[in-house]
Design a protein around this motif. Sequence first.
Motif, PDB file in Angstrom:
ATOM      1  N   ASP A 185       0.855  -1.183   0.000  1.00 45.43           N
ATOM      2  CA  ASP A 185       0.000   0.000   0.000  1.00 45.43           C
ATOM      3  C   ASP A 185       0.895   1.238   0.000  1.00 45.43           C
ATOM      4  OD1 ASP A 185      -2.163   1.691   0.130  1.00 45.43           O
ATOM      5  OD2 ASP A 185      -2.553   1.360   2.269  1.00 45.43           O
ATOM      6  N   TYR A 186       1.253   1.672  -1.186  1.00 50.02           N
ATOM      7  CA  TYR A 186       2.181   2.806  -1.318  1.00 50.02           C
ATOM      8  C   TYR A 186       1.743   3.667  -2.492  1.00 50.02           C
ATOM      9  CZ  TYR A 186       6.548   5.426  -0.985  1.00 50.02           C
ATOM     10  OH  TYR A 186       7.476   6.429  -0.796  1.00 50.02           O
ATOM     11  N   VAL A 187       1.749   4.975  -2.272  1.00 55.15           N
ATOM     12  CA  VAL A 187       1.394   5.939  -3.314  1.00 55.15           C
ATOM     13  C   VAL A 187       2.519   6.958  -3.427  1.00 55.15           C
ATOM     14  CG1 VAL A 187      -0.186   7.810  -3.948  1.00 55.15           C
ATOM     15  CG2 VAL A 187      -1.103   5.669  -3.034  1.00 55.15           C
ATOM     16  N   THR A 188       3.005   7.191  -4.638  1.00 55.60           N
ATOM     17  CA  THR A 188       3.962   8.264  -4.884  1.00 55.60           C
ATOM     18  C   THR A 188       3.193   9.501  -5.340  1.00 55.60           C
ATOM     19  OG1 THR A 188       5.652   6.664  -5.533  1.00 55.60           O
ATOM     20  CG2 THR A 188       6.025   8.948  -6.158  1.00 55.60           C
ATOM     21  N   LEU A 189       3.489  10.631  -4.734  1.00 55.63           N
ATOM     22  CA  LEU A 189       2.838  11.893  -5.102  1.00 55.63           C
ATOM     23  C   LEU A 189       3.692  12.609  -6.139  1.00 55.63           C
ATOM     24  CD1 LEU A 189       1.809  13.048  -1.518  1.00 55.63           C
ATOM     25  CD2 LEU A 189       0.373  11.906  -3.226  1.00 55.63           C
ATOM     26  N   HIS A 190       3.087  12.865  -7.305  1.00 58.38           N
ATOM     27  CA  HIS A 190       3.793  13.543  -8.388  1.00 58.38           C
ATOM     28  C   HIS A 190       3.293  14.972  -8.518  1.00 58.38           C
ATOM     29  CE1 HIS A 190       5.691  10.022 -10.645  1.00 58.38           C
ATOM     30  NE2 HIS A 190       5.117   9.480  -9.590  1.00 58.38           N
ATOM     31  N   LEU A 191       4.174  15.838  -8.968  1.00 58.93           N
ATOM     32  CA  LEU A 191       3.854  17.231  -9.256  1.00 58.93           C
ATOM     33  C   LEU A 191       4.522  17.576 -10.573  1.00 58.93           C
ATOM     34  CD1 LEU A 191       2.276  19.437  -7.674  1.00 58.93           C
ATOM     35  CD2 LEU A 191       4.483  20.283  -6.881  1.00 58.93           C
ATOM     36  N   ASP A 192       3.731  18.004 -11.544  1.00 60.31           N
ATOM     37  CA  ASP A 192       4.257  18.297 -12.887  1.00 60.31           C
ATOM     38  C   ASP A 192       5.032  17.105 -13.444  1.00 60.31           C
ATOM     39  OD1 ASP A 192       3.203  20.900 -12.754  1.00 60.31           O
ATOM     40  OD2 ASP A 192       4.998  21.638 -11.743  1.00 60.31           O
ATOM     41  N   GLY A 193       4.520  15.900 -13.197  1.00 62.31           N
ATOM     42  CA  GLY A 193       5.125  14.694 -13.735  1.00 62.31           C
ATOM     43  C   GLY A 193       6.345  14.198 -12.986  1.00 62.31           C
ATOM     44  N   ARG A 194       6.660  14.807 -11.850  1.00 63.13           N
ATOM     45  CA  ARG A 194       7.874  14.466 -11.113  1.00 63.13           C
ATOM     46  C   ARG A 194       7.523  13.984  -9.709  1.00 63.13           C
ATOM     47  NH1 ARG A 194      11.641  17.588  -8.039  1.00 63.13           N
ATOM     48  NH2 ARG A 194      10.200  19.343  -8.056  1.00 63.13           N
ATOM     49  N   PRO A 195       8.129  12.884  -9.236  1.00 62.96           N
ATOM     50  CA  PRO A 195       7.844  12.428  -7.874  1.00 62.96           C
ATOM     51  C   PRO A 195       8.403  13.399  -6.844  1.00 62.96           C
ATOM     52  CG  PRO A 195       9.633  11.138  -8.820  1.00 62.96           C
ATOM     53  CD  PRO A 195       9.102  12.012  -9.921  1.00 62.96           C
ATOM     54  N   VAL A 196       7.582  13.776  -5.855  1.00 52.55           N
ATOM     55  CA  VAL A 196       8.032  14.734  -4.840  1.00 52.55           C
ATOM     56  C   VAL A 196       7.880  14.220  -3.414  1.00 52.55           C
ATOM     57  CG1 VAL A 196       7.638  16.762  -6.301  1.00 52.55           C
ATOM     58  CG2 VAL A 196       5.791  15.933  -4.821  1.00 52.55           C
ATOM     59  N   ALA A 197       7.039  13.199  -3.199  1.00 56.17           N
ATOM     60  CA  ALA A 197       6.831  12.666  -1.849  1.00 56.17           C
ATOM     61  C   ALA A 197       6.110  11.332  -1.967  1.00 56.17           C
ATOM     62  CB  ALA A 197       6.026  13.638  -0.989  1.00 56.17           C
ATOM     63  N   GLY A 198       6.027  10.616  -0.850  1.00 52.39           N
ATOM     64  CA  GLY A 198       5.367   9.319  -0.861  1.00 52.39           C
ATOM     65  C   GLY A 198       4.445   9.150   0.330  1.00 52.39           C
TER      66      GLY A 198
END
Length: 267
Positions: A185-198
């Motif tokens: 159960d893991y989600v990567t948070l992207h901003l403008d197509g770039r990973p920034v946090a999880g």
Amino acid sequence: MTDARGSDSRFGETNARRAPGTPCWVSLMVHGPAATHDFYGALFGWEFRPGPQQLGPYARALLIGREVAGIGQLPPDRQLPTAWTPYFASDDVNRTAETVRLCGGTVGVGPLDAGEAGRMALGSDPAGAVFGIWQAAAHLGTAVAGVPGTPVWNELLTYETARVAKFYETVFGFEPVPDASPGRDYVTLHLDGRPVAGIHGTGEALPRDRGPHWMTYFEVADTDESAARLVELGGHVLSPADDTPHGRVATVADPEGARFALLAVRH
């Protein structure tokens, strides 16, 4: 976790105003700032100078003469757990704080001005994890990256990802990207197509005394050496160094109990 730096440039975009939602600063509130300065100074090579005093005694940590993080003092009558807190950039902290409330979170501090540096608020998500909101003025945030002693990643440890991922998506405009691995159960948070946090859903495996919380990863040259040095300085290793696809990681705590991770990035 995912490598969020995008490049190995030490300065790069860290000198520019961040897009809303970008992790831009990490801060720690402690009971004994002098001892904490000594600990992190010896561990990461940080030096300290006074910062905005609106929330009481506060210092900014410098590396290579550039601002890296902040350490402030908790009120003596507040027995709060010490924890590293990530701040996310905002163009309008008042509007972001109102969105936090509308989405089921709470705003515990602010919004308020931090002198000429900018405007800030502290909030918590629906599961109770605390984070900061930063509207930059003179202070843009962490000004060096990609070298030992700098924040390299922020990860939320929580019960499950679905509800809180939607919260952060709405508040900061992240694109949640779930991990397809079975049983993870893991989600990567992207901003403008770039990973920034999880966001890591751990079920009932969270520490009972801590609950959902953000964890900051700091880059080091050698995880094992840094963990050994941390113990010599009075810190504690919570999870021994282990190899991951992103590098060698150890979960640790400083002498006051603030948890963080040491990461030797795999290049």
